[in-house]
Each structure stands twice: as structure tokens, then as C-alpha cells.
Design a protein around this motif. Structure first.
Motif, short mmCIF file in Angstrom:
data_model
loop_
_atom_site.label_atom_id
_atom_site.label_comp_id
_atom_site.label_asym_id
_atom_site.label_seq_id
_atom_site.Cartn_x
_atom_site.Cartn_y
_atom_site.Cartn_z
N ARG A 138 0.83 -1.19 0.00
CA ARG A 138 0.00 0.00 0.00
C ARG A 138 0.88 1.26 0.00
O ARG A 138 0.58 2.23 -0.68
CB ARG A 138 -0.91 -0.02 1.22
CG ARG A 138 -2.12 0.87 1.05
CD ARG A 138 -3.04 0.74 2.22
NE ARG A 138 -3.60 -0.61 2.32
CZ ARG A 138 -4.26 -1.04 3.37
NH1 ARG A 138 -4.45 -0.28 4.41
NH2 ARG A 138 -4.74 -2.25 3.41
N ARG A 160 0.51 -3.67 -5.70
CA ARG A 160 -0.71 -4.41 -5.40
C ARG A 160 -0.38 -5.79 -4.89
O ARG A 160 0.62 -6.37 -5.28
CB ARG A 160 -1.56 -4.55 -6.68
CG ARG A 160 -2.16 -3.24 -7.11
CD ARG A 160 -3.32 -2.89 -6.22
NE ARG A 160 -3.64 -1.49 -6.35
CZ ARG A 160 -4.83 -1.00 -6.00
NH1 ARG A 160 -5.76 -1.82 -5.56
NH2 ARG A 160 -5.08 0.26 -6.11
N GLY A 200 -4.07 8.77 -14.52
CA GLY A 200 -2.92 7.99 -14.14
C GLY A 200 -3.13 7.06 -12.99
O GLY A 200 -3.38 7.46 -11.88
N ARG A 201 -3.10 5.83 -13.28
CA ARG A 201 -2.82 4.89 -12.23
C ARG A 201 -1.40 4.37 -12.46
O ARG A 201 -0.67 4.08 -11.54
CB ARG A 201 -3.84 3.75 -12.25
CG ARG A 201 -3.34 2.54 -11.53
CD ARG A 201 -4.41 1.80 -10.82
NE ARG A 201 -5.18 2.64 -9.93
CZ ARG A 201 -4.75 3.04 -8.75
NH1 ARG A 201 -3.55 2.74 -8.32
NH2 ARG A 201 -5.51 3.76 -7.97
N LYS A 238 1.25 5.84 -13.33
CA LYS A 238 2.42 6.58 -12.86
C LYS A 238 2.74 6.24 -11.40
O LYS A 238 1.88 6.10 -10.62
CB LYS A 238 2.22 8.09 -12.93
CG LYS A 238 1.04 8.58 -13.65
CD LYS A 238 1.00 10.09 -13.69
CE LYS A 238 0.06 10.52 -14.78
NZ LYS A 238 -0.33 11.89 -14.75
#
Lengths: 394, 651
Positions: free
Chosen positions: A22, A27, A391-392, A394
Motif C-alpha cells: 500500500r 498491489r 494515471g494509475r 504513474k
């Protein structure tokens, strides 16, 4: 080391790993980029749609056109067009719509007016909704509703600082919505009107228009519902048929009961692909509005759940795109487009299963039909662009 | 669903913290965001919940509704089955034929069309024109026409005409067994004979298939192969033999024409199995064209008409009397010299006799002696035997319209009735009953019901079930039956009444009968109307055939020995060789019978005589059945033999 201790260490390691993940933005499980997710979900629905269109229309197509793949072939053309549109629109930066908003809105209004002119618009079943292009038909309202969402998100995000002013944040949008609705009701296309009104409310709500203004529209909506539902014979009949289909099971309740027979007789695993009976002239619109009934009959509860899951994932992906959009306009646009797709799917499913009165709404990406399909591809294409820009990764 | 919410909640937190610097999403956005999440998830939950209800909870109900509206059955009718003789020859079968109809509303030029149709069909032009002008949507023009005519009508290319396929019944042997087979109507329903009584069975074999129907209530054949076509139904195999039937009809016709008879019947039965080999009626009729003859010709008189059997009935009396030991074969009976008073009435014999032994009573057919034996036997016992032999009740043969004959309740018999019943008057029997009764004696005293339908067969000829298990009962002891048989042999021997019944080379046991006929107008015995009959079996020592010949109202000659017995002989002479029964009595056949056959080339004494006789007979087409006994064998057989002989002698 005792086993208990081992387990404790292991769980500690897992929780540590989770916390680390996290903190570092990693992930516990691999997650595909949102635009890939969207592609996969849409592709799954399109493929399922092609298979079920062939299954549900082949007998009827053979009888009517002498070619069992008649509808399949036509839908393939739409699929190529639609996927092409998705690719093209996923490359157009959505910010540009801000500048094109005026012409786009005017063009769609013009189309909605043109379609009402008898020599231009084509009338089918007492509704004048289509432009005829050779043997294909285009329904401008399908595209207009996408344009309308783009317009709303652009306009609301632009007026964000004055959104709580009645004459700035509320009135122009509601007035335009009124014009759209009036034009749609002229065709008449009540289902589309409801969708447009609903999407307007959603966008205004998410855009920050004060609740008071929005609630003030409720009496207007109630009056409109009374005028356009209760006072219009066939629409009210649909409502009563939905409430109790058995009183008139050969006329107004027929479609719903046949849908129930289809879905119910499918059972858990279904009768098998192609083995359904309800498409043999029992279930009207088996390959368009009621394709979910055929899915429920042939693929059973399992198939139905798969379709539901696909839409739910699509919704989830869409909302993620909305959250991660680079600016408020993108968030709002993604929210609106996602809800447009999801709500149409929900209403269509609700209609087939008898949770809503009958509406002429298709199941996005699955049902046969060119305009709705390409318009939904348009929406998905814009969503893809927002996903790529946001953006995920980045 | 919860999982989604949690996962996204976590993500959402991440995003907010991560992206706050770039864009500001206000509280309202988040409110709506989560609200829609909750709404959409619950919306899909609702859909799933409803689907569970429909597809899992109520599945059975909806599946039954679906089945009820979709499934239907397809009944494929079968067309009428065939009737075969005992050797599998087709006696009756159905063939699809085109039938022409008109939809008069679509006929363009009725007059012109009527003219061209009348040219093809040969029907009245006016009738056709009237039908074509009638404006009816359906009117038959010609049913069951030939394929050639149908093609010519098709070639006209006229609008408003159409064909359907109907099944026409064909009887390839024409009049052969017409009364037994019966015929069918235009719509294929059995009207007479076997066709009538087995109507249900012959059309029973229809098939039912499950199939689907669509929303428009139209049937859909959902199978890879095309829908099944009507097929031939089950058929009947009879015990009847077409050849024997032909011979019987042929001989009967010859005799009937010779004596200008009113009618005649022959029944031929196998006394071991009680299977009927032939049942001939004269005058005959052709079931292909039943309308061409009067309806009285359709009647199978061998079972529908009773006659007084006359002297033939004495054998049953004798059987009963011997069995009850009222008389023995060594007893002598005085015959009153041809004119006796019995029970107050005068009874005459044809020829006067004095004392006769019991066998001679049968041989010379004395009415007076028969009356005396009958009175001695008593009416209860005699009537009991009459019924045991099957008289007074139907034989339960598979044919419509069988009567039970006329046997009055014995309680009402006066002595004179008893006396006349002894020689076969004042009793009514059918030719079939008489045949079965004689067969009982031929079978050693064991009675059975006659069989006409031997088995049920499939359309491909495989046997569905055989039907030869009939109940049997003993009427006479084998010893008594043998005694009666011996007496019946005397009848056909030198001096007996039935000498004309013996075919060369065989022994016959039989009995002649000549009975007066009651004139229906006066109620008295007519003086010029007689029923001549001969019944018996052959060969006497090992019966293969029971044959009854009945000729009603012959003119010129009246005695059974003169009218009916020769028919018996001619039939037996052709039937026995056909059945492969070897002659037993070689005395009457030249011992060198095969040698003279060689005289086709050489020629020699007795052989030549026989040959000339043969030739003269074959000119009137009588002798072709007598193959094994006296017909010359084909000469090539003999030339081969002679060549062989020559070869041997050469060596």
C-alpha cells in the motif's frame, strides 16, 4: 520452530507485505491498466452479443431473408465500425471537446429536428426515429445522448465556481434538456427521454448544483410523468402489464411472460447454446431488446450472472477511470458515460426480468442494432481516452 | 458485491491522497460516486435476485410452461396394409395415386379447361364445367387417376388445379377370393369381407413423433433428417392359397355354368390345422370394381347363407350313433323297400333297399335307415352332437356377416323333425360349418375353429404374431372317427353314390347330398329346386384336404353325386399334386406311367391311349393341374435320360 509460531510469522509477513504494497503503490494482486480492463470487458460483451445474436435470430432470419446469418453479418459490419470508432476516439484528447461543444450540440439538435421531417426521417411502428442509409438505419438520438453528456461535463466543469447560481449552473442545462426532451418526445422516444433526463440529473448532482434546485424539478418530472405516461394509453398499459402481466397475457403482458418463460425454463445451466425455444416466434425482439432472455434460456443462470458481472466490472472500471481522471471535466465525463452504459444495461435487464415496465432500450454491446451499438462504442472510446490520460500507471 | 465496494474504497483513499495536488474532487462528487456505486451494485443484486427466483426457485413451473407451448406431436398416418396369401402372394395392396381437385375460384376459363380435361379424363364435359364454375374452394374432379393422366393434366398448366396423393386399393388377382377379401371405399374404409373386419388393424400402424411448434402455432420439424413419410401399415397373411382359390373358383364356375346353377360355393380346409385354403363363391365379383356387379354378389355365401345339407348330414348322425353305441358297424337295418312310415309320415329312398348294413346305409344313402337311427338315438343326444360338430353356432371365422345356421331348440322337435334331421332336412348349415364338421371327422374326431388369418405381418413381411392357437375339443373318439371314415370311403367306391368324386390315384372319403329347398313363397319343399352337395376329404387314409362343394339349384341333374362330386374330383386332382401329396392308390395309374411318357417320341399301346386322352382334355383346359400323375413330362428330361442310357450301353 513450532508450527504456531511459523504461522504467526507467516501472517505477520503477509500483513507487512500488504502494508508495504500500500505504501509503495504496489498491489497484492496484479491489476491491469484500466483501459485494458475496459477493452477486455467490452470485447467480452461484443463477442457474447455476436454469438447470441446469431443464436436468437438465425431461425427468424432464415424464414424472413433466407439466410440464417443475415443479422449476424450485419452486426459484424457494425462491430467493425464500432471498434474502429473506439480506437479513433480513444486517441482524441477529451479536452478538445470543450472547444467543439457548441458545434456538436448544434449538430445533434439539428439531427433531432431533421429526423422529424417526414421525407428525411423513416417511420417504423409509428415512431419517426431513423435516417435511412441504404439498408441500414441510423438513430441520431443515440449519438445525441453521448454528445449531451459530453456537453454537460464540459459546461459544468467550466462553470464550477458559479455552479450554485440558479441561472448559471442550473437553468441553462435544464432548459437545454427540456429542448432535447421535447424533440425526443416528438418522435416519440420516451425511453430515450427518460435516459436523457436521468443523465442530466446525475450530471447536475455530481457537478454540485444545489439540492434545492434539483428537488424543485421533481414536481415538474411528476407532471411530465403523468402527462406522458398515465395519459398515453399504450405507455400506461405497459406499466399495468408490468405490474400484473397475467391479466392480459396474450397482448400487453405477452412479451414479459414469454421473457419469463425463456429465462425461467433455462434453469441453472440453460438449455444449451442454440437450443432455446422462445426465439421461435414466441419472444418478440429476441435478438434486440430481449436478447438477455435468450441468454437466460440458453446459457441459464450461469450465463446471466456472467453478463451481469461483465457490466458490474465495466461499471467498476468506469468509476475507477472517473476517479483517476486528470481533471474534473474528465471525472465528470467518465462518470456520466459509465453510468450511461450501466444504467441502460440495468434498465434492459430489469425490463427482461420484469423489474421495470417495458422500455425500448437495448443491452449495450450485446443487442443487435447499429446506432445504439456504435453510440455505446463512442462512449467507450471516450472513456478509453480518459483512462489513458488519467494515471494509475504513474 | 461487498468485495467491490471495499476494494474501491481502498483505491479511492489512495487516489485522493495521490492526486490531490493535481485536481480537486469536491465532496459532492464523492457523495455521488459512492451513492452510484451503492445504487448500481444493489441494482445488479436485484437483477440476480430476480434471476435466482425465476431460474432456480420457479424453474420447474417455467420449464413446464415452455414445454406446454412449444412441444407438440406429429402423427404420421400409415396407409392401408397388404393382404397376402399363405405363400406370400399379394392379394390386396394400396398404391398412391394422384387425385385431382380444383379451387374453382382460381380457375380462369372453366369452359375451355373443362373441354381439355374431359379429353384427358374421359369424363362428361358438362359435369366438369359445372364443377369448375361452382366457385367452391375445393371440388374433386377425378380421384385416384393414373399417373399418366396426371402428367397430362399437369402439362395443361392451368391455374386452380391441384393434386393430392390418395391410396388406391388394388386386387391384382381381380375376382380371386373377392367375397373373402371384400373391398374398400373411395376414402379407404373397408366395406366388405376381410377389409371390413380388419379395417382398424390394417390402418393401425401410425407413428407419433415429438416435435416443436413456433409462436405462430406452426409445426417445426427439428431434426437432421426430413420428416417421416406415411408408410405401409401392418398386413394380414391368410391361410388362403391363391392357386387353390383359383382352381376352386374355376371348377366351380365350370360346374355352375354347366348346370345353370343359381349359386355355388367351395370351401377347402386343412383338417390338421383347420386352415382355410380356399373359399370360392359363384357368381364371382371383382373387388377392383365392386360397383360393376350387384350387391348380392359381394356376399360370401359360404358363411352368410344356410342350406339344408341333405344326406351329407348322415355322417354326423352315424358318428353320434356309433359313439353312443346305438348301432354298431355289424348291425343291419331294414329299409322298408324304399318307402317307409316313420312317425306318421312317409319317407322315401331314391332307390329301394331291403336290409342294409350300417356302412351300407351311408354308402347307398338311405333316408329311411337314417330316420330310424335318429329316432333310436333320441333328440337330446343327437342335438348335443350336432352342436358339438359346430352347427347352430358361428365358427368365429375372421369374416363379417357369418350366421350361426339354423338348429331349432331340440325341446321343440317332433319325432318327424328328429327323423328328417337324421338325413339333413329341417336343419340349416353353412358350407363352412359343414366343412369344419367333416374336418372334425377327418381329424380323428377332434374339433377346432377354422383359421383364415394365419398371422399378422409387418409391411416388410416379418411376422408380428401368428394366430393358429385355437381351442380344440374332442367330439368323437378316434375309433368312431375311423369307422365313419371307412363308411365314407364306401361312398366313393364301386356302387356308392359318390364314385365321381375320386381323382385318379387317390382315395376319397365323402358323402353326397341332395336336399330339397323350401320355397319361400309356399313354405313347402319345392319340387324342382335342390341343393346338390358333396363333402369329403382326400386322401382318405391320411386326410390333407377337406373339400365341400355346394351347388344351389342346378338344372338338368340334381344329385350331389352327379353335380357336386365331379367338381370335388377335378379340384382334388389339381390341388393334391400342387400340395405335393403322392397318389396312394397306384392301381388306377399305369405302373409304367413314366415310361409311356417317353412315347412322345416312340409311342406305345396304353401310353398312347392315355396321351390322346390327355391331349383332348388339355384342349378344353382341364388337365393342367394334374401334373404328377399322368401329364407327359417335358421331353428334354427323357432325351437326357436316353442319351445317358445310350452312353452307358455304348460303354
Amino acid at each position: 520452530m513450532s508450527p504456531a509460531r511459523e504461522a504467526l510469522e507467516k501472517s505477520a509477513a503477509v500483513s507487512r507485505k500488504g502494508r508495504d504494497a500500500r505504501e509503495t503503490g504496489e498491489r497484492m494482486w496484479p491489476v491491469l491498466p484500466t483501459h485494458v480492463q475496459l477493452w477486455l470487458q467490452v470485447s467480452f460483451l461484443i463477442l457474447a452479443g455476436l454469438i447470441m445474436i446469431y443464436s436468437s435470430s438465425s431461425t427468424m432470419a432464415l424464414q424472413r431473408y433466407g439466410d440464417s446469418a443475415y443479422f449476424l453479418k450485419r452486426q459484424m459490419i457494425w462491430v467493425f465500425l464500432g471498434v474502429g470508432m473506439m480506437i479513433v476516439f480513444s486517441r482524441i484528447p477529451y479536452e478538445k471537446y470543450k472547444a467543439w461543444m457548441g458545434p456538436l450540440l448544434l449538430a445533434s439538435l439539428a439531427a433531432l429536428i431533421l429526423v422529424l421531417i417526414p421525407s428525411i426521417g423513416t417511420e417504423v411502428n409509428n415512431a419517426r426515429r431513423w435516417f435511412r442509409l441504404g439498408s441500414f438505419q441510423l438513430q441520431p438520438a443515440e449519438y445525441a445522448k453521448v454528445v449531451w453528456i459530453i456537453y454537460l461535463s464540459a459546461s459544468i466543469s467550466k462553470k464550477q465556481d458559479r455552479i450554485d447560481q440558479f441561472s448559471v449552473g442550473y437553468l441553462p442545462h435544464v432548459a437545454l434538456c427540456g429542448i432535447f426532451s421535447a424533440l425526443l418526445l416528438q418522435q416519440p422516444d420516451f425511453g430515450m427521454t427518460v435516459i436523457v433526463a436521468f443523465m442530466t440529473a446525475v450530471m447536475l448532482l455530481a457537478g454540485g448544483v444545489p439540492f434545492l434546485y434539483l428537488f424543485s424539478a421533481v414536481p415538474i418530472a411528476a407532471v411530465a410523468a403523468y402527462k406522458f405516461v398515465y395519459l398515453v394509453g399504450y405507455r400506461w398499459e405497459r406499466v399495468t402489464a408490468f405490474l400484473d402481466p397475467w391479466t392480459d397475457h396474450l397482448a400487453s403482458g405477452y412479451q414479459l411472460i414469454q421473457a419469463w418463460i425463456a429465462v425461467g425454463s433455462g434453469g441453472l445451466w440453460g438449455k444449451g447454446l442454440g437450443a432455446g425455444h422462445q426465439k421461435l416466434g414466441y419472444l418478440p425482439e429476441a435478438h434486440t431488446d430481449f436478447i438477455l432472455a435468450v441468454i437466460g434460456e440458453e446459457m441459464g443462470f450461469v450465463g446471466l450472472v456472467f453478463i451481469c458481472l461483465a457490466f458490474l466490472l465495466l461499471f467498476h472500471t468506469g468509476m475507477t477511470i472517473s476517479r483517476n481522471a486528470p481533471d474534473f471535466m474528465g471525472s465528470l465525463m467518465a462518470l456520466g458515460l459509465t453510468l450511461l452504459l450501466t444504467v441502460q444495461a440495468l434498465i434492459n435487464m430489469g425490463v427482461v426480468l420484469g423489474l421495470f415496465p417495458t422500455k425500448g432500450l437495448t443491452l449495450p454491446f450485446v443487442s443487435y442494432g447499429g446506432s445504439a451499438f456504435t453510440a455505446n462504442c463512442l462512449a467507450a472510446g471516450i472513456l478509453l481516452n480518459i483512462a489513458r490520460r488519467g494515471g494509475r500507471a504513474k | 458485491m461487498v468485495w467491490f465496494a471495499c476494494a474501491s474504497a481502498l483505491e479511492g483513499c489512495d487516489d485522493v491522497s495521490a492526486r490531490k495536488a493535481e485536481k480537486i474532487l469536491n465532496r459532492r462528487y464523492w457523495l455521488c460516486h459512492w451513492f452510484f456505486y451503492a445504487a448500481v451494485v444493489s441494482g445488479f443484486s436485484l437483477v440476480i435476485w430476480k434471476a435466482v427466483g425465476l431460474q432456480i426457485m420457479e424453474h420447474a413451473t417455467w420449464a413446464e410452461r415452455s414445454r406446454a407451448q412449444v412441444q407438440t406431436t406429429l402423427k404420421v398416418p400409415s396407409y392401408r396394409g397388404s393382404i397376402y396369401d399363405s405363400r406370400g402372394r399379394l392379394l390386396s395392396y394400396s398404391v398412391p395415386q394422384p387425385s385431382l381437385y380444383a379451387d374453382a375460384q382460381h380457375v380462369e376459363d372453366p369452359l375451355q379447361l373443362a373441354r381439355s380435361l374431359s379429353g384427358i379424363l374421359g369424363d362428361c364435359e358438362k359435369n366438369l364445367a359445372a364443377k369448375l364454375k361452382s366457385q367452391r374452394r375445393f371440388v374433386w374432379l377425378k380421384r385416384q387417376m393414373t399417373d399418366g393422366d396426371a402428367m397430362r393434366v399437369e402439362a395443361l398448366g392451368a391455374r386452380g388445379l391441384g393434386f393430392t396423393r390418395e391410396y388406391k386399393r388394388f386386387y391384382p388377382y381381380r375376382q380371386l377370393g373377392g367375397q373373402v377379401l371384400g373391398f374398400v371405399g373411395l376414402d379407404g374404409e373397408g366395406l366388405e369381407g376381410l377389409e371390413k373386419i380388419h379395417d382398424d388393424f390394417l390402418t393401425k400402424d401410425h407413428r407419433v413423433f415429438g416435435q416443436l411448434r413456433d409462436g405462430g402455432r406452426k409445426s417445426l420439424w427439428h431434426a437432421p433428417e426430413p420428416p417421416p413419410q406415411p408408410r405401409e401399415s401392418w398386413g394380414l397373411q391368410l391361410s388362403l392359397d391363391a392357386f387353390l382359390q383359383y382352381v376352386a373358383e374355376h371348377e366351380l364356375e365350370k360346374a355352375a355354368l354347366k348346370y345353370q346353377a343359381a349359386a355355388g360355393q367351395i370351401v377347402v380346409l386343412n383338417p390338421r390345422t383347420f386352415e382355410i385354403y380356399a373359399m370360392a363363391n359363384w357368381p364371382s365379383f371383382d373387388p377392383n370394381l365392386p360397383g360393376r356387379t350387384s350387391a348380392s354378389h359381394w356376399r360370401n355365401r359360404a358363411i352368410t347363407d344356410a342350406f339344408e345339407p341333405g344326406s351329407t348330414f348322415k355322417v354326423f348322425l352315424m358318428g353320434a350313433a356309433l359313439e353312443e353305441k346305438v348301432v354298431t358297424v355289424n348291425d343291419r337295418i331294414f329299409c322298408d323297400n324304399g318307402r317307409g312310415r316313420v312317425a306318421g309320415h312317409t319317407i322315401r329312398d331314391v332307390r329301394p333297399h331291403g336290409w342294409l348294413t350300417v356302412p351300407e346305409v351311408i354308402k347307398y344313402s338311405s333316408n329311411i335307415a337314417a330316420s330310424k337311427i335318429a329316432l333310436e338315438l333320441g333328440r337330446e343326444k343327437y342335438a348335443g352332437y350336432i352342436r358339438s360338430f359346430g352347427f347352430g353356432s358361428p365358427t368365429n371365422i375372421d369374416l363379417p356377416g357369418e350366421i350361426k345356421g339354423l338348429v331349432r331348440p331340440e325341446g321343440k322337435w317332433r319325432p318327424i323333425d328328429l327323423a328328417t334331421t337324421g338325413f339333413g332336412q329341417s336343419i340349416g348349415v353353412t358350407a363352412l360349418q359343414l366343412t369344419v364338421g367333416i374336418a372334425c371327422i377327418a381329424n380323428g374326431g377332434e374339433f377346432s375353429e377354422p383359421v383364415l388369418v394365419r398371422r399378422h405381418v409387418n409391411s416388410d413381411g416379418t411376422v408380428l404374431d401368428a394366430r393358429d392357437s385355437r381351442s380344440r375339443r374332442r367330439v368323437l373318439s378316434p375309433w368312431t372317427a375311423r369307422q365313419v371314415t371307412q363308411m365314407m370311403r364306401l361312398v366313393t367306391e364301386e356302387g356308392g353314390t359318390g364314385v365321381n368324386a375320386v381323382p385318379e390315384g387317390y382315395t376319397v372319403a365323402g358323402k353326397t347330398g341332395t336336399a330339397q329347398v323350401v320355397d319361400p313363397e309356399t313354405g313347402r319343399y319345392s319340387s324342382d329346386r335342390y341343393t346338390s352337395s358333396f363333402t369329403g376329404f382326400v386322401p382318405a387314409e391320411d386326410p390333407k384336404l377337406v373339400i365341400t362343394v355346394v351347388i344351389q339349384e342346378p338344372q338338368g341333374a340334381i344329385y350331389g353325386g352327379a353335380v357336386a362330386a365331379p367338381v370335388f374330383r377335378e379340384f382334388a386332382a389339381k390341388a393334391l399334386p400342387y400340395l405335393g401329396v403322392m397318389p396312394s392308390n397306384f392301381e388306377r395309374v399305369p405302373a409304367e406311367g413314366f415310361q409311356w411318357a417317353g412315347s412322345v417320341a416312340g409311342g406305345e399301346g396304353r401310353g398312347e391311349e392315355e396321351l390322346s386322352q390327355e391331349t383332348s382334355r388339355s384342349q378344353d383346359r382341364e388337365s393342367w393341374g394334374r401334373t404328377r400323375i399322368s401329364r407327359p413330362m417335358p421331353s428334354f428330361v427323357y432325351s437326357y435320360k436316353r442319351d445317358k442310357d445310350r452312353g452307358l450301353s455304348g460303354e
